[in-house]
Design an enzyme around this catalytic site. Structure first.
Site, PDB file in Angstrom:
ATOM      1  N   GLN A 259      14.790  -2.020  -3.291  1.00  0.00           N
ATOM      2  CA  GLN A 259      14.373  -0.694  -3.739  1.00  0.00           C
ATOM      3  C   GLN A 259      14.017  -0.713  -5.221  1.00  0.00           C
ATOM      4  OE1 GLN A 259      14.367   1.362  -1.043  1.00  0.00           O
ATOM      5  NE2 GLN A 259      12.975   2.542  -2.309  1.00  0.00           N
ATOM      6  N   HIS A 262      10.405  -1.526  -6.545  1.00  0.00           N
ATOM      7  CA  HIS A 262       9.297  -0.587  -6.391  1.00  0.00           C
ATOM      8  C   HIS A 262       8.725  -0.187  -7.747  1.00  0.00           C
ATOM      9  CE1 HIS A 262       8.528   0.427  -2.256  1.00  0.00           C
ATOM     10  NE2 HIS A 262       9.819   0.509  -1.990  1.00  0.00           N
ATOM     11  N   GLU A 326      17.112   9.227  -0.379  1.00  0.00           N
ATOM     12  CA  GLU A 326      15.913   8.967   0.422  1.00  0.00           C
ATOM     13  C   GLU A 326      16.252   7.951   1.521  1.00  0.00           C
ATOM     14  OE1 GLU A 326      11.388   7.187  -0.246  1.00  0.00           O
ATOM     15  OE2 GLU A 326      12.980   6.749  -1.697  1.00  0.00           O
ATOM     16  N   HIS A 327      16.838   6.845   1.128  1.00  0.00           N
ATOM     17  CA  HIS A 327      17.284   5.807   2.059  1.00  0.00           C
ATOM     18  C   HIS A 327      18.799   5.656   1.941  1.00  0.00           C
ATOM     19  CE1 HIS A 327      13.167   4.524   0.737  1.00  0.00           C
ATOM     20  NE2 HIS A 327      12.984   4.460   2.046  1.00  0.00           N
ATOM     21  N   ASP A 360      10.700   0.279   6.082  1.00  0.00           N
ATOM     22  CA  ASP A 360       9.545   0.377   5.189  1.00  0.00           C
ATOM     23  C   ASP A 360       8.274  -0.123   5.860  1.00  0.00           C
ATOM     24  OD1 ASP A 360      10.447   1.634   2.949  1.00  0.00           O
ATOM     25  OD2 ASP A 360      10.580  -0.160   1.702  1.00  0.00           O
ATOM     26  N   HIS A 419       4.685  51.499  15.388  1.00  0.00           N
ATOM     27  CA  HIS A 419       5.229  50.403  16.197  1.00  0.00           C
ATOM     28  C   HIS A 419       5.753  50.954  17.525  1.00  0.00           C
ATOM     29  CE1 HIS A 419       4.964  47.972  12.602  1.00  0.00           C
ATOM     30  NE2 HIS A 419       5.492  46.925  13.219  1.00  0.00           N
TER      31      HIS A 419
END
Length: 434
Positions: A259, A262, A326-327, A360, A419
């Site tokens: 990770q 990245h 996220e993960h 991924d 209505h």
């Protein structure tokens, strides 16, 4: 190597501060992105060309490549590379195709039938990051559910390479997805172009895709400025690993580095019930980092990362739910006991042999996921992200008589006479015909 904290010594306020990330407190990023958005809105293609020269170092005569160039680029891949992309395509397609289900009609009362039907979003924009790494996997993750959903127009933007084209891997994915044009625009300017439309790039109804802080900020600003629909705030990337004494330090370190590489604004968090494991992971990080091609990126990301020691797995999952990663990777023999306690996460990887890398690329699940604690309220991209679900209902004579008086009373309660009248005149007509 990782800064260390003890869960037992952290106050709730400190946990809140520790789990906060990617906050633009000074609004510096927001200001710069607003300038980019204004430029694209005012100057269109000319702004995109200027930004391509400024940020990507390339002079563009044309802001897109078409089928012939896509085919030529794709043909440069060897069969092993093509096959890897095809296997990933097939797995992702198989997982996502199962998400498009027809719902049953529900008779809520005799003669009152209600149901939902999906309709594709007609024009969608897919942002495929380039920058320091080219991500054909993101193109697959966005393009496949868009195709399954049946979107009529799929606009793809990706930063140009130094040769003024795109990477051959993106070209091959374009062929797999039957997309015959890729627009050469990156960063916040690409998001603005898809939001407003330019001379070359069509305006879309919804924008998808991860990116750096500038891309994410552009999506959220355009959502508020002009009502652009977005998939979610997605980026920069992050992982949290829960590990106990049964975990393998080499595996944990590898997952954290996967990770971290990245980008410098990524974050990798270790939460463990075993102090010895944390020490072993730190040693492994040094060893594995030394041989990475993107070591400089990973090193910077690790400087913004940390470990948390906990007494119990219950404490570990509590911290994880506060972080809302996220993960989330759970490296424990007892992962099945932990799963029901996961409340906030984008995507979860279970056991010792399930690296986040598999998700991924090729296991089938989507890797476009909420970051920066947005997993508390958002899901990752799916086929549902590319459709609207429209409700339908049909009421027959029996049904309006069944439900009519209820609607009349509720309309009276709210003081909405029209209505009530819309029901009453129908009931009266039925009564008159008897």
């Amino acid at each position: 190597m990782l800064k260390s904290y003890s869960f037992n010594n952290l106050l709730p306020s400190e946990i809140k501060e520790l789990t906060l990330r990617n906050v633009d407190a000074s609004e510096e990023i927001g200001h710069r992105v607003n300038v980019i958005i204004d430029e694209v809105m005012a100057k269109g293609d000319a702004a995109l060309r200027d930004y391509a020269q400024q940020f990507d170092g390339v002079v563009l005569e044309q802001l897109y490549i078409e089928q012939d160039e896509i085919d030529a680029l794709a043909a440069t891949l060897n069969r092993l590379e093509q096959r890897a992309l095809e296997i990933a395509f097939n797995n992702i397609h198989r997982f996502h195709a199962a998400q498009l289900r027809k719902e049953k009609k529900i008779e809520t009362m005799p003669g009152v039938n209600c149901w939902r039907e999906p309709r594709p979003i007609e024009k969608v924009g897919l942002y495929v990051p380039g920058g320091t790494a080219v991500l054909p996997s993101t193109f697959l993750m966005l393009g496949i559910p868009a195709r399954i959903a049946g979107c009529k127009e799929i606009v793809v933007c990706s930063p140009p390479q130094k040769d003024g084209k795109v990477n051959a891997y993106l070209a091959y994915v374009a062929k797999l997805l039957q997309i015959d044009r890729i627009y050469l625009a990156g960063g916040a300017q690409a998001i603005a172009a898809m939001a407003y439309g330019t001379e070359s790039i069509p305006q879309v109804n919804k924008v998808f895709g991860p990116g750096n802080q500038y891309v994410t900020k552009a999506k959220t600003l355009l959502q508020s400025r002009m009502g652009l629909a977005i998939d979610m705030p997605a980026g920069p990337s992050e992982v949290l690993v829960i590990a106990d004494a049964s975990a393998n330090a080499r595996y944990v370190a590898a997952d954290l580095l996967a990770q971290a590489e990245h980008g410098v604004d990524s974050q990798s968090i270790l939460v463990s019930t075993d102090e010895d494991l944390i020490a072993a992971v730190n040693l492994e990080l040094r060893t594995q980092l030394s041989v990475l091609a993107r070591a400089s990126f990973a090193q910077k990301a690790l400087e913004n990362s940390y470990s948390v020691s906990c007494d119990t797995l219950a404490d570990a999952i509590h911290f994880s739910n506060e972080y809302a990663p996220e993960h989330l990777i759970i490296q424990s023999d007892n992962w099945e006991e932990i799963v029901p306690k996961v409340a906030n996460a984008g995507s979860v990887f279970l056991g010792h042999l399930t690296p986040e890398s598999a998700g991924d690329y090729a296991s089938g699940t989507n890797h476009t996921l909420p970051t920066s604690a947005f997993a508390r309220a958002y899901s990752g991209v799916s086929v549902d992200s590319f459709v609207k679900k429209i409700t339908f209902q049909h009421i027959d004579s029996k049904g309006i008589q069944q439900i009519g008086s209820t609607v009349e009373v509720l309309a009276e309660i709210e003081g909405l006479q029209a209505h009530k009248n819309a029901v009453s005149i129908r009931l009266q007509d039925i009564k008159d015909k008897k």
